[in-house]
Design a protein around this motif. Structure first.
Motif, mmCIF file in Angstrom:
data_model
loop_
_atom_site.group_PDB
_atom_site.id
_atom_site.type_symbol
_atom_site.label_atom_id
_atom_site.label_comp_id
_atom_site.label_asym_id
_atom_site.label_seq_id
_atom_site.Cartn_x
_atom_site.Cartn_y
_atom_site.Cartn_z
ATOM 1 N N ILE A 71 -67.707 69.703 91.212
ATOM 2 C CA ILE A 71 -66.909 68.476 91.266
ATOM 3 C C ILE A 71 -65.872 68.532 90.156
ATOM 4 O O ILE A 71 -66.199 68.448 88.972
ATOM 5 N N ARG A 72 -64.614 68.673 90.561
ATOM 6 C CA ARG A 72 -63.522 68.818 89.615
ATOM 7 C C ARG A 72 -62.739 67.518 89.477
ATOM 8 O O ARG A 72 -62.987 66.542 90.184
ATOM 9 N N GLN A 73 -61.808 67.514 88.577
ATOM 10 C CA GLN A 73 -60.918 66.363 88.398
ATOM 11 C C GLN A 73 -60.256 66.025 89.735
ATOM 12 O O GLN A 73 -59.719 66.895 90.412
ATOM 13 N N GLY A 74 -60.315 64.756 90.135
ATOM 14 C CA GLY A 74 -59.742 64.329 91.405
ATOM 15 C C GLY A 74 -60.705 64.368 92.569
ATOM 16 O O GLY A 74 -60.336 63.993 93.690
ATOM 17 N N PRO A 92 -73.093 68.757 83.565
ATOM 18 C CA PRO A 92 -71.700 68.421 83.232
ATOM 19 C C PRO A 92 -71.171 69.387 82.170
ATOM 20 O O PRO A 92 -71.876 69.747 81.223
ATOM 21 N N VAL A 93 -69.914 69.795 82.340
ATOM 22 C CA VAL A 93 -69.324 70.854 81.521
ATOM 23 C C VAL A 93 -68.012 70.376 80.901
ATOM 24 O O VAL A 93 -67.236 69.665 81.535
ATOM 25 N N ASN A 94 -67.784 70.759 79.651
ATOM 26 C CA ASN A 94 -66.506 70.508 78.978
ATOM 27 C C ASN A 94 -65.624 71.748 79.045
ATOM 28 O O ASN A 94 -66.116 72.879 78.959
ATOM 29 N N LEU A 95 -64.319 71.517 79.153
ATOM 30 C CA LEU A 95 -63.319 72.583 79.124
ATOM 31 C C LEU A 95 -62.543 72.475 77.814
ATOM 32 O O LEU A 95 -61.898 71.461 77.564
ATOM 33 N N TRP A 96 -62.603 73.522 76.993
ATOM 34 C CA TRP A 96 -61.924 73.528 75.701
ATOM 35 C C TRP A 96 -60.787 74.550 75.723
ATOM 36 O O TRP A 96 -60.906 75.623 76.323
ATOM 37 N N VAL A 97 -59.692 74.237 75.024
ATOM 38 C CA VAL A 97 -58.556 75.155 74.991
ATOM 39 C C VAL A 97 -57.780 74.984 73.691
ATOM 40 O O VAL A 97 -57.777 73.896 73.090
ATOM 41 N N ALA A 98 -57.148 76.063 73.246
ATOM 42 C CA ALA A 98 -56.282 76.045 72.058
ATOM 43 C C ALA A 98 -55.267 77.182 72.196
ATOM 44 O O ALA A 98 -55.474 78.115 72.976
ATOM 45 N N THR A 99 -54.186 77.111 71.453
ATOM 46 C CA THR A 99 -53.297 78.262 71.397
ATOM 47 C C THR A 99 -54.004 79.371 70.624
ATOM 48 O O THR A 99 -54.806 79.101 69.714
ATOM 49 N N CYS A 211 -68.271 74.867 78.323
ATOM 50 C CA CYS A 211 -69.522 74.620 77.600
ATOM 51 C C CYS A 211 -70.217 73.411 78.209
ATOM 52 O O CYS A 211 -69.586 72.368 78.402
ATOM 53 N N THR A 212 -71.493 73.531 78.500
ATOM 54 C CA THR A 212 -72.226 72.373 79.007
ATOM 55 C C THR A 212 -72.199 71.262 77.965
ATOM 56 O O THR A 212 -72.285 71.521 76.756
ATOM 57 N N GLN A 213 -72.092 70.042 78.433
ATOM 58 C CA GLN A 213 -72.041 68.912 77.515
ATOM 59 C C GLN A 213 -73.334 68.773 76.726
ATOM 60 O O GLN A 213 -73.345 68.218 75.629
ATOM 61 N N SER A 228 -58.867 71.723 71.898
ATOM 62 C CA SER A 228 -58.685 70.433 72.566
ATOM 63 C C SER A 228 -59.558 70.356 73.804
ATOM 64 O O SER A 228 -59.736 71.348 74.519
ATOM 65 N N LEU A 229 -60.082 69.166 74.069
ATOM 66 C CA LEU A 229 -60.876 68.942 75.270
ATOM 67 C C LEU A 229 -59.915 68.682 76.430
ATOM 68 O O LEU A 229 -59.250 67.644 76.477
ATOM 69 N N ALA A 230 -59.820 69.647 77.345
ATOM 70 C CA ALA A 230 -58.834 69.567 78.429
ATOM 71 C C ALA A 230 -59.359 68.863 79.662
ATOM 72 O O ALA A 230 -58.576 68.464 80.524
ATOM 73 N N GLY A 231 -60.660 68.717 79.775
ATOM 74 C CA GLY A 231 -61.229 68.082 80.957
ATOM 75 C C GLY A 231 -62.686 68.449 81.121
ATOM 76 O O GLY A 231 -63.295 69.032 80.214
ATOM 77 N N GLN A 232 -63.214 68.115 82.277
ATOM 78 C CA GLN A 232 -64.616 68.383 82.568
ATOM 79 C C GLN A 232 -64.771 68.784 84.037
ATOM 80 O O GLN A 232 -63.846 68.678 84.828
ATOM 81 N N TYR A 233 -65.949 69.217 84.358
ATOM 82 C CA TYR A 233 -66.403 69.276 85.743
ATOM 83 C C TYR A 233 -67.914 69.169 85.711
ATOM 84 O O TYR A 233 -68.544 69.265 84.644
#
Length: 242
Positions: A71-74, A92-99, A211-213, A228-233
């Protein structure tokens, strides 16, 4: 611009790929061949109705896989439909990202973190101790493009292993495993720093990780690195398949 959740969903699929994928009506059915939820969960790719659900379920069962959806965003409508049909929320999973430049600021201490491809026997052993067995190793080999395996050492002995691959200019870390007796000594941080340096050297602009929440320690690490936390699924698995 920082990649959003939709961009990272594509990176997940590109760096941790299913064995095969096929469309069944509005659904993308993925054959994970034992590689875990991430490569075997069905995804909605077009508008659907409740009458489309049995076809997805039959396709997953034909692969001897649990009835499992990502189950993704939307995907709120899908989330509701599955809840009404006996599916439970799983992982539930967090999506993390950085430069990469924000993470590649300090190289790990000497003889602490290395990158090599293909994985060495000691890395396979470390992954196995963390439940990352041969079927997940096959997922790593299926990933196309630039990729590498990480090996950590602390206290003159092996400490952990990880996997990094690049898709669409974004690197993603998978299968990060630190041996229990080597934890809380900074190995996870060393791995992420090394991954960022490797990613930058191989043309990636960003470093990401899922990463799992429930993994509070790992989420705290990624936050402390400035990611940064970019979203979840999350997943929905049928109650009879739990």
């Amino acid at each position: 611009m920082m990649p959003d959740a939709n961009a990272l969903y594509d990176v997940i699929d590109g760096t941790w790929p299913a064995a095969t994928e096929r469309r069944v009506g509005p659904w993308l059915i993925r054959d994970g061949q034992g590689g875990g939820q991430r490569v075997s969960a069905t995804v909605a790719k077009a508008p659907f109705t409740a009458t489309d659900l049995p076809a997805a379920e039959a396709a997953m069962q034909a692969l001897n896989q649990p009835r499992l959806f990502q189950i993704r965003q939307g995907d709120e409508a899908l989330d509701q439909l599955l809840a009404e049909n006996g599916y439970q929320v799983v992982d539930p999973v967090n999506l993390w990202v950085a430069t990469v430049d924000d993470i590649a600021t300090e190289f790990p201490p000497p003889v602490t973190a290395f990158q090599v491809w293909e994985p060495l026997a000691i890395q396979l052993d470390i992954w196995a101790k963390g439940g990352i067995g041969p079927d997940r190793i096959k997922v790593m080999h299926r990933a196309e493009g630039a990729k590498t395996a990480l090996l950590g050492r602390l206290n003159d002995s092996p400490a952990g292993a990880g996997f990094v691959a690049i898709h669409n200019g974004i690197a993603m870390v998978h299968a990060l495993e630190v041996l229990e007796h080597q934890r809380k000594q900074g190995m996870g941080r060393y791995f992420m720093r090394l991954a960022a340096f490797w990613a930058r050297d191989n043309g990636a602009s960003h470093l990401s990780v899922v990463c799992t929440q429930a993994n509070k320690g790992a989420n705290a690490l990624y936050s402390s690195l400035g990611m940064s936390l970019a979203g979840q699924y999350h997943y929905r698995k049928h109650g009879d398949d739990l």
